[in-house]
Design a protein around this motif. Structure first.
Motif, PDB file in Angstrom:
ATOM      1  N   GLY A 280       0.795  -1.225   0.000  1.00 36.33           N
ATOM      2  CA  GLY A 280       0.000   0.000   0.000  1.00 36.33           C
ATOM      3  C   GLY A 280       0.825   1.271   0.000  1.00 36.33           C
ATOM      4  N   CYS A 281       2.152   1.155  -0.178  1.00 37.40           N
ATOM      5  CA  CYS A 281       2.979   2.371  -0.212  1.00 37.40           C
ATOM      6  C   CYS A 281       2.634   3.197  -1.445  1.00 37.40           C
ATOM      7  N   ARG A 282       2.875   4.489  -1.371  1.00 44.29           N
ATOM      8  CA  ARG A 282       2.382   5.415  -2.396  1.00 44.29           C
ATOM      9  C   ARG A 282       2.930   5.117  -3.788  1.00 44.29           C
ATOM     10  N   SER A 283       4.210   4.763  -3.882  1.00 43.26           N
ATOM     11  CA  SER A 283       4.796   4.546  -5.207  1.00 43.26           C
ATOM     12  C   SER A 283       4.167   3.336  -5.898  1.00 43.26           C
ATOM     13  N   LEU A 284       3.977   2.235  -5.151  1.00 46.99           N
ATOM     14  CA  LEU A 284       3.350   1.064  -5.749  1.00 46.99           C
ATOM     15  C   LEU A 284       1.884   1.334  -6.085  1.00 46.99           C
ATOM     16  N   VAL A 285       1.183   2.022  -5.198  1.00 50.91           N
ATOM     17  CA  VAL A 285      -0.220   2.355  -5.468  1.00 50.91           C
ATOM     18  C   VAL A 285      -0.328   3.207  -6.726  1.00 50.91           C
ATOM     19  N   PHE A 286       0.606   4.138  -6.894  1.00 54.34           N
ATOM     20  CA  PHE A 286       0.582   4.987  -8.087  1.00 54.34           C
ATOM     21  C   PHE A 286       0.696   4.141  -9.352  1.00 54.34           C
ATOM     22  N   PHE A 287       1.670   3.211  -9.365  1.00 57.30           N
ATOM     23  CA  PHE A 287       1.821   2.363 -10.551  1.00 57.30           C
ATOM     24  C   PHE A 287       0.617   1.438 -10.712  1.00 57.30           C
ATOM     25  N   GLY A 288      -0.002   1.069  -9.605  1.00 55.93           N
ATOM     26  CA  GLY A 288      -1.228   0.284  -9.700  1.00 55.93           C
ATOM     27  C   GLY A 288      -2.353   1.062 -10.346  1.00 55.93           C
ATOM     28  N   LEU A 289      -2.451   2.342 -10.014  1.00 59.64           N
ATOM     29  CA  LEU A 289      -3.507   3.176 -10.584  1.00 59.64           C
ATOM     30  C   LEU A 289      -3.351   3.345 -12.092  1.00 59.64           C
ATOM     31  N   ILE A 290      -2.096   3.435 -12.552  1.00 54.20           N
ATOM     32  CA  ILE A 290      -1.870   3.614 -13.993  1.00 54.20           C
ATOM     33  C   ILE A 290      -1.625   2.275 -14.692  1.00 54.20           C
ATOM     34  N   SER A 291      -1.792   1.166 -13.975  1.00 58.59           N
ATOM     35  CA  SER A 291      -1.394  -0.141 -14.521  1.00 58.59           C
ATOM     36  C   SER A 291      -2.138  -0.492 -15.805  1.00 58.59           C
ATOM     37  N   TYR A 292      -3.425  -0.201 -15.868  1.00 62.91           N
ATOM     38  CA  TYR A 292      -4.181  -0.549 -17.074  1.00 62.91           C
ATOM     39  C   TYR A 292      -3.672   0.246 -18.270  1.00 62.91           C
ATOM     40  N   SER A 293      -3.525   1.551 -18.095  1.00 61.17           N
ATOM     41  CA  SER A 293      -3.012   2.371 -19.197  1.00 61.17           C
ATOM     42  C   SER A 293      -1.586   1.973 -19.561  1.00 61.17           C
ATOM     43  N   LEU A 294      -0.776   1.654 -18.562  1.00 59.48           N
ATOM     44  CA  LEU A 294       0.605   1.248 -18.851  1.00 59.48           C
ATOM     45  C   LEU A 294       0.619  -0.056 -19.640  1.00 59.48           C
ATOM     46  N   TYR A 295      -0.238  -0.987 -19.269  1.00 57.71           N
ATOM     47  CA  TYR A 295      -0.323  -2.239 -20.017  1.00 57.71           C
ATOM     48  C   TYR A 295      -0.762  -1.978 -21.460  1.00 57.71           C
ATOM     49  N   LEU A 296      -1.733  -1.086 -21.629  1.00 65.35           N
ATOM     50  CA  LEU A 296      -2.221  -0.783 -22.975  1.00 65.35           C
ATOM     51  C   LEU A 296      -1.152  -0.162 -23.858  1.00 65.35           C
ATOM     52  N   TRP A 297      -0.408   0.787 -23.330  1.00 64.54           N
ATOM     53  CA  TRP A 297       0.488   1.595 -24.156  1.00 64.54           C
ATOM     54  C   TRP A 297       1.855   0.968 -24.369  1.00 64.54           C
ATOM     55  N   HIS A 298       2.345   0.191 -23.409  1.00 62.34           N
ATOM     56  CA  HIS A 298       3.756  -0.201 -23.503  1.00 62.34           C
ATOM     57  C   HIS A 298       4.035  -1.086 -24.709  1.00 62.34           C
ATOM     58  N   TRP A 299       3.097  -1.990 -25.038  1.00 63.68           N
ATOM     59  CA  TRP A 299       3.388  -2.942 -26.101  1.00 63.68           C
ATOM     60  C   TRP A 299       3.456  -2.290 -27.484  1.00 63.68           C
TER      61      TRP A 299
END
Length: 654
Positions: A280-299
């Motif tokens: 639940g630390c802020r940095s991991l939560v932040f990447f969790g919040l953007i995880s869907y968009s990151l998955y969509l865009w990275h490939w």
């Protein structure tokens, strides 16, 4: 209703970061692909929590409102960012993809819009199809699996809750075990279907669903919670760092990351633990919040970057591409995802569904245009079209195997194809993997000119070695080789020409020979050495003379596509291997041939024809390969006199 759990956003980060780094080729994340499986468990848990919470809190909910509310949430959650990614990807695709690639991209656009891309990529996953690195929408297969699951699951949940609540958890447990059993059963039989299709993947989502239905008792012991969550994290990390491309996956191996995910979720359902607080630390939560968009865009960013570079990216370039993907994900999350998830944007359901349908229609129409136009080949200059003419489409490659006069195994299309002078008795066989089929023109012309007849037996992906099997391959190479040997013996074949690529078997593909399975270059070399020596002795025992053809050099990338793209972009492509690298690649084969107790009657070498300081990939404006390694029709023309000269005595000898 399930309360917000920041640790699950942290778990999303643990899922998406390894996926991105694995796809970017960053060392240390060889099993990063398991992040998708972590996502499946999280998705099953969260969606079921929401659906079950609605059923519990609104006993009078109607079927239509239940379904409409669910799909409204899915549309707001999934489609805006997906549409944005597809629109930008389509614009870039028009600039950088070759006609065949753009045609295939158009098909994937239509399939993605209809949430059926997993079926398309499953059908395209055969040996002869385009490499995944050239499919910008390949990653949407996982979205398709989820959406197909969520077409059925909400209805099952509602019906079970209404009419058989006592058996709901048991029914889902049975479904979970049934899907898992199917996945384990299918892995070695139908690996592509097992990877892409929803039924063998459903158990991963259902595992999360079982947790959401409170199928297990609460954990009251802090020690047990901390221990279970810690074991879960260790399980996920172990699969990320220890699995690699040779791991048989999914199937039973998917239990490690999925059960690890389930353990973490379960440990935090009633009380928190040290692992929950860390996630639940802020940095991991932040990447969790953007995880869907990151998955969509990275490939697509990675795919298009590699295409533009005309080569594999360096680690520094890959890191820059990852950073760009993160930046796009942040933008997408802030300005696309978040506003649409807020119901003040397109607040009316009717308007939301209308805009969604209109967007799907427009994007799908563009995909259809790409397909019907064959990828707009007129975009290329004439020299680019000439190079691409030497490429062979996957369907045409597969069609070449229709020449088989009989099948070695009834369920597979592979078997002997007649070559040479059809009026002469058949006494010669060319036996190999797909490279043998790619050289059909050379051997057909050679035998015909000498008035000889023979057969060409090609089994793609299987090294021409008696008694060897390739781990997790679509056909049994050992069974095929046994059938080849039986054919040679029963048809009085007196001479065999052995043709193969060999680099995969020596350096990449795991094989089994006499019960020994390879797992690194040393054991791979051992299996091929012992297998070839056994094959050569078998030839000698059956009074069969044999010639051995050294493999062609190949290239670092698909030659027709990359060279044509370099012409379109106006930049040179350096995809050739040096002669030194090629000879180093041949050294293990040289050692195997030199150390054999039975020596070949002839060795065919193409080094001097194809290599100076570098091993050429084009000549006279033509491609020497129809992909990255299979000889093209033009190379066959060049090879025929060279092979004829080197095989003259072998073919003439009685």
């Amino acid at each position: 209703m399930q309360k917000y759990r920041p640790d699950i956003d942290g778990l999303r980060a643990i899922a998406v970061i390894p996926v991105v780094l694995f796809h970017a080729g960053i060392p240390g994340f060889s099993g990063g692909y398991v992040g998708v499986d972590v996502f499946f468990v999280i998705s099953g848990y969260l969606i079921t929590s929401i659906l079950y919470g609605e059923l519990e809190n609104r006993k009078d909910i109607t079927f239509s409102s239940y379904i409409l509310r669910f799909y409204e949430r899915r549309i707001r959650r999934i489609l805006p960012a997906l549409f944005a990614m597809m629109i930008l990807s389509t614009f870039v695709a028009c600039l950088i993809l070759m006609p065949t690639e753009l045609h295939e991209y158009g098909r994937s656009v239509v399939a993605t819009i209809l949430f059926g891309s997993n079926f398309l990529f499953w059908r395209e996953a055969g040996y002869f199809n385009t490499a995944s690195e050239s499919k910008p929408l390949l990653h949407t297969w996982s979205l398709a699996v989820e959406e197909q699951f969520y077409i059925v699951f909400p209805i099952i949940l509602l019906l079970g809750y209404r009419f058989a609540p006592k058996y709901l958890r048991s029914a889902i447990a049975v479904g979970t075990l049934g899907s898992l059993a199917l996945s384990v059963f299918a892995q070695n039989r139908w690996p592509e279907a097992n990877f892409f299709l929803p039924l063998p993947r459903a158990w991963e989502l259902l595992l999360g669903s079982l947790l959401a239905l409170y199928s297990l008792p609460a954990i009251t012991s802090p020690t047990l919670r901390n221990g279970l969550a810690s074991l879960g994290l260790v399980a996920i990390c172990s699969s990320i760092f220890l699995y690699d491309h040779s791991t048989t996956f999914p199937g039973a191996t998917a239990l490690l990351p999925t059960l690890g995910t389930a353990a973490i979720i379960y440990a935090g359902m009633h009380h928190t633990s040290a692992i929950q607080r860390a996630l639940g630390c802020r940095s991991l939560v932040f990447f969790g919040l953007i995880s869907y968009s990151l998955y969509l865009w990275h490939w697509p960013v990675l795919v298009f970057s590699r295409m533009y570079a005309l080569r594999d990216l360096t680690y520094v370039e890959s890191a820059c591409v990852v950073a760009l993907s993160v930046a796009l994900a942040i933008f997408s999350w802030k300005f696309i995802e978040a506003p649409f998830r807020n119901k003040s944007t397109l607040a009316s359901k009717q308007k939301l569904f209308s805009v969604t349908f209109g967007s799907m229609t427009a994007i799908g129409f563009v995909g259809i245009v790409f397909v019907l136009s064959s990828g707009f080949p007129q975009r290329l200059p004439p020299e680019g079209k000439t190079i691409l003419a030497d490429a062979v489409e996957p369907a045409k490659r597969a069609e070449k195997y229709e020449c088989a006069t009989t099948r070695l195994i009834e369920a597979q299309p592979y078997g002997p194809c007649a070559i040479g002078n059809k009026n002469a008795p058949s006494t010669i066989a060319v036996w190999g993997d797909s490279h043998a089929m790619a050289l059909t023109a050379t051997f057909d012309s050679l035998l015909y000119d000498k008035g000889l007849a023979g057969v060409l037996i090609s089994v793609p992906g299987c090294p021409p070695v008696v008694g060897i099997d390739r781990v997790s391959w679509v056909v049994s190479c050992r069974q095929m080789s046994d059938q080849v040997l039986e054919y040679l013996q029963s048809n009085n074949i007196r001479k065999v020409i052995v043709v193969g690529r060999w680099s995969y078997a020596l350096h990449e593909d795991n094989t089994t020979f006499e019960g020994n399975t390879s797992y690194d270059d040393e054991t791979r070399n051992r299996n091929i050495r012992e297998g070839l020596h056994h094959t050569f002795r078998t030839f000698a025992d059956n009074d069969i003379q044999f010639a051995f053809m050294m493999p062609v050099p190949g290239a670092k990338e698909d030659v027709p596509q990359t060279i044509a793209r370099s012409i379109l972009l106006g930049r040179p492509a350096h995809i050739e291997y040096s002669r030194e690298d090629y000879q180093a690649e041949l050294r293990p084969l040289d050692d195997i041939l030199d150390s054999s107790p039975v020596h070949a009657n002839a060795i065919i070498s193409v080094t001097d024809l194809l290599c100076t300081d570098i091993c050429k990939v084009t000549r006279d404006g033509r491609s020497l390969y129809f992909d990255s390694n299979h000889p093209s029709a033009y190379m066959n023309q060049l090879l025929t006199p060279v092979v004829e000269e080197q095989l003259g005595l072998f073919l003439n000898r009685q």
